[in-house]
Design a protein around this motif. Structure first.
Motif, PDB file in Angstrom:
ATOM      1  N   CYS A 103       0.832  -1.194   0.000  1.00 41.79           N
ATOM      2  CA  CYS A 103       0.000   0.000   0.000  1.00 41.79           C
ATOM      3  C   CYS A 103       0.875   1.256   0.000  1.00 41.79           C
ATOM      4  O   CYS A 103       2.050   1.226   0.374  1.00 41.79           O
ATOM      5  N   TRP A 108      -2.228   4.458   6.727  1.00 44.39           N
ATOM      6  CA  TRP A 108      -3.455   5.005   6.153  1.00 44.39           C
ATOM      7  C   TRP A 108      -4.607   4.994   7.141  1.00 44.39           C
ATOM      8  O   TRP A 108      -5.432   5.912   7.179  1.00 44.39           O
ATOM      9  N   TRP A 109      -4.650   3.959   7.979  1.00 44.64           N
ATOM     10  CA  TRP A 109      -5.782   3.774   8.885  1.00 44.64           C
ATOM     11  C   TRP A 109      -5.782   4.762  10.036  1.00 44.64           C
ATOM     12  O   TRP A 109      -6.796   4.946  10.710  1.00 44.64           O
ATOM     13  N   GLY A 112      -7.441   8.538   8.447  1.00 43.13           N
ATOM     14  CA  GLY A 112      -8.745   8.681   7.817  1.00 43.13           C
ATOM     15  C   GLY A 112      -8.700   8.523   6.315  1.00 43.13           C
ATOM     16  O   GLY A 112      -9.682   8.843   5.623  1.00 43.13           O
ATOM     17  N   ASP A 113      -7.577   8.056   5.796  1.00 40.52           N
ATOM     18  CA  ASP A 113      -7.454   7.877   4.353  1.00 40.52           C
ATOM     19  C   ASP A 113      -8.122   6.582   3.912  1.00 40.52           C
ATOM     20  O   ASP A 113      -8.326   5.662   4.695  1.00 40.52           O
ATOM     21  N   LYS A 114      -8.405   6.512   2.632  1.00 39.15           N
ATOM     22  CA  LYS A 114      -8.965   5.297   2.046  1.00 39.15           C
ATOM     23  C   LYS A 114      -7.829   4.465   1.482  1.00 39.15           C
ATOM     24  O   LYS A 114      -6.946   4.988   0.814  1.00 39.15           O
ATOM     25  N   LEU A 115      -7.858   3.180   1.755  1.00 40.54           N
ATOM     26  CA  LEU A 115      -6.869   2.268   1.182  1.00 40.54           C
ATOM     27  C   LEU A 115      -7.172   2.098  -0.307  1.00 40.54           C
ATOM     28  O   LEU A 115      -8.339   1.998  -0.707  1.00 40.54           O
ATOM     29  N   GLU A 116      -6.127   2.052  -1.119  1.00 44.01           N
ATOM     30  CA  GLU A 116      -6.319   2.064  -2.575  1.00 44.01           C
ATOM     31  C   GLU A 116      -6.675   0.691  -3.144  1.00 44.01           C
ATOM     32  O   GLU A 116      -6.047   0.164  -4.069  1.00 44.01           O
ATOM     33  N   ARG A 118     -10.297  -2.024  -4.041  1.00 43.60           N
ATOM     34  CA  ARG A 118     -11.733  -2.063  -4.271  1.00 43.60           C
ATOM     35  C   ARG A 118     -12.144  -3.496  -4.545  1.00 43.60           C
ATOM     36  O   ARG A 118     -11.311  -4.341  -4.928  1.00 43.60           O
ATOM     37  N   ALA A 133     -14.219  -3.932   4.216  1.00 44.21           N
ATOM     38  CA  ALA A 133     -13.520  -3.586   5.464  1.00 44.21           C
ATOM     39  C   ALA A 133     -12.823  -4.789   6.079  1.00 44.21           C
ATOM     40  O   ALA A 133     -11.818  -4.633   6.790  1.00 44.21           O
ATOM     41  N   SER A 136      -9.242  -5.159   4.358  1.00 40.88           N
ATOM     42  CA  SER A 136      -8.458  -3.927   4.229  1.00 40.88           C
ATOM     43  C   SER A 136      -7.428  -3.801   5.338  1.00 40.88           C
ATOM     44  O   SER A 136      -7.782  -3.492   6.481  1.00 40.88           O
ATOM     45  N   GLU A 156      -6.675  -0.460  -6.965  1.00 40.92           N
ATOM     46  CA  GLU A 156      -7.229   0.517  -7.886  1.00 40.92           C
ATOM     47  C   GLU A 156      -6.224   0.856  -8.987  1.00 40.92           C
ATOM     48  O   GLU A 156      -5.021   0.654  -8.835  1.00 40.92           O
TER      49      GLU A 156
END
Length: 432
Positions: A103, A108-109, A112-116, A118, A133, A136, A156
């Motif tokens: 990553c 990231w956690w 408040g970021d979103k992990l890249e 999906r 979730a 992740s 992504e």
């Protein structure tokens, strides 16, 4: 004519001896069948299993000597689950490629970021049981998506797949391949998402295989004393039945292999025959070794199981010494009972007046004695076995818990709370 080659067993779990792998097996053993040491694979007929799991935390070279056996299982109709983070180039899957990577931001956690990552589209059916979730945290690299594979989870911007399903390999086999490492982090007790992954994954795998497992809900109360309130307390059956338990009352002297074979959790009141129980020690230890649970109320004079110790009383003055206090309620046993859960008819000191030393690894749940020198009134411990399948012991160093609590909105809930906690530990809903 039945197919004599049809698998007779459920799910095998292959380990390398790593503590994280072993601890994760112990956590989810109710969803698994056999624990197999990887160096013993040549002695094992894998075709007997509906699925074989190879968890992460394996040494990179440990599987390679067994590649022929594992590929033969897969290409002869087996269901293989591999989470070896790129150390799976021995798999006989044409066109499969691995790309190391991770990553963008390990923290990231915290930001408040979103992990890249999906979920792949169209969504794989496993995602109905396992949301994004639960997948992740991070990864060790990614795979391409060869012909015949279906991606479940992807990076992504076309960065590769982290979780692949090969649903119909030549020969009828199936492969689930992931670059995630849930067993290692769950076993380290680090990163809660990995535990949620396994809590979702193993029930899904059982459903996918059509494996049905009986819930350990058979509760036996040993009748030791003919005092009516001790022989068959009026409320204990209804309180346990409300939690889904099948309740049985059986006289102490019927204790033996047949009774234990029909029991998942055995409850022992405090007034009992220590000599008889010591003569049944092998039966009780066998019960624990097979995953049975014990709830023991005792103040042992002659400890009748090898992990038990003699009872020792705390000084009764000041009276505050015999007020039991919560130390660790991670299993949700005492939290709904109120401050006075240990006071029968308002009298303190009958619930527990002392303690016994707990075996190594036990969790100390409640305190008794001086605040400056507390002792364990209640402790909980898993019986150790080589296959990690040992049951749990709730040791209450005091009076019969059917007396407690005797007031409040959760009156008479204590024994049911303990039985429910042991059941949840047994099926992996709670972890030690």
């Amino acid at each position: 004519m039945p197919d004599l080659r049809a698998p007779a067993k459920g799910i095998a779990y292959i380990h390398w001896g790593n503590s994280w792998q072993l601890r994760s097996f112990r956590d989810f053993r109710h969803h698994l069948d056999d624990l197999i040491y990887i160096h013993d694979l040549p002695k094992v007929d894998l075709s007997a299993y509906k699925a074989v799991v190879m968890p992460d935390a394996m040494d990179a070279e440990a599987a390679r000597p067994h590649a022929g056996q594992l590929n033969a299982y897969l290409h002869n109709g087996g269901f293989l689950v591999v989470m070896l983070q790129g150390h799976a180039d021995w798999l006989d899957i044409p066109g499969l490629q691995w790309t190391p990577g991770n990553c963008r931001d390990w923290l990231w956690w915290t930001k408040g970021d979103k992990l890249e990552i999906r979920l792949s589209e169209p969504r794989h059916p496993i995602t109905e049981a396992m949301p994004l979730a639960h997948m992740s945290w991070h990864w060790g690299g990614s795979y391409n998506v060869p012909d015949g594979a279906r991606s479940i989870l992807e990076i992504e911007d076309d960065g590769g797949s982290l979780f692949l399903d090969f649903p119909a390999l030549p020969g009828g086999g199936r492969l689930l391949l992931a670059s995630l490492d849930p067993h290692s982090h769950n076993g380290q007790r680090f990163m809660p998402a990995t535990t949620r992954f396994l809590q979702s994954f193993y029930p899904w795998l059982n459903r996918e295989l059509g494996v049905e497992r009986r819930k350990p809900n058979r509760f036996t109360y040993l009748q030791c004393s003919h005092v009516p309130s001790e022989w068959q307390p009026d409320w204990i059956g209804p309180s346990l039945e409300a939690e889904g338990f099948e309740v049985r009352f059986a006289p102490l002297y019927e204790l033996g292999p047949d009774l234990l074979a029909a029991t998942d959790t055995l409850y022992l009141p405090s007034s009992h025959d220590e000599i008889f129980l010591k003569r049944r020690a092998d039966d009780l230890l066998g019960f624990l070794a097979q995953g049975g649970n014990l709830i023991i109320c005792a103040e042992p004079c002659q400890p009748w199981l090898p992990f038990m110790a003699p009872f020792r009383a705390v000084p009764p003055r000041p009276f505050a010494n015999i007020k039991v206090r919560l130390r660790d309620d991670r299993f949700g046993i005492f939290g709904n009972l109120g401050e006075g859960f240990d006071g029968w008819k308002g009298i303190y000191g009958q619930y527990a007046r002392g303690w016994t030393d707990a075996p190594p690894g036990a969790i100390w749940l409640t305190d008794v004695g001086a605040e400056t020198d507390p002792k364990p009134a209640d402790w909980l411990w898993q019986y150790p076995t080589e296959d990690e399948r040992g049951g749990y012991v709730f040791m209450h160093n005091g009076d019969n818990m059917t007396r407690y609590p005797d007031h409040g909105p959760e009156k008479e809930a204590l024994v049911a709370n303990i039985a429910r906690a042991l059941q949840r530990l047994s099926i992996g809903d709670l972890l030690m």
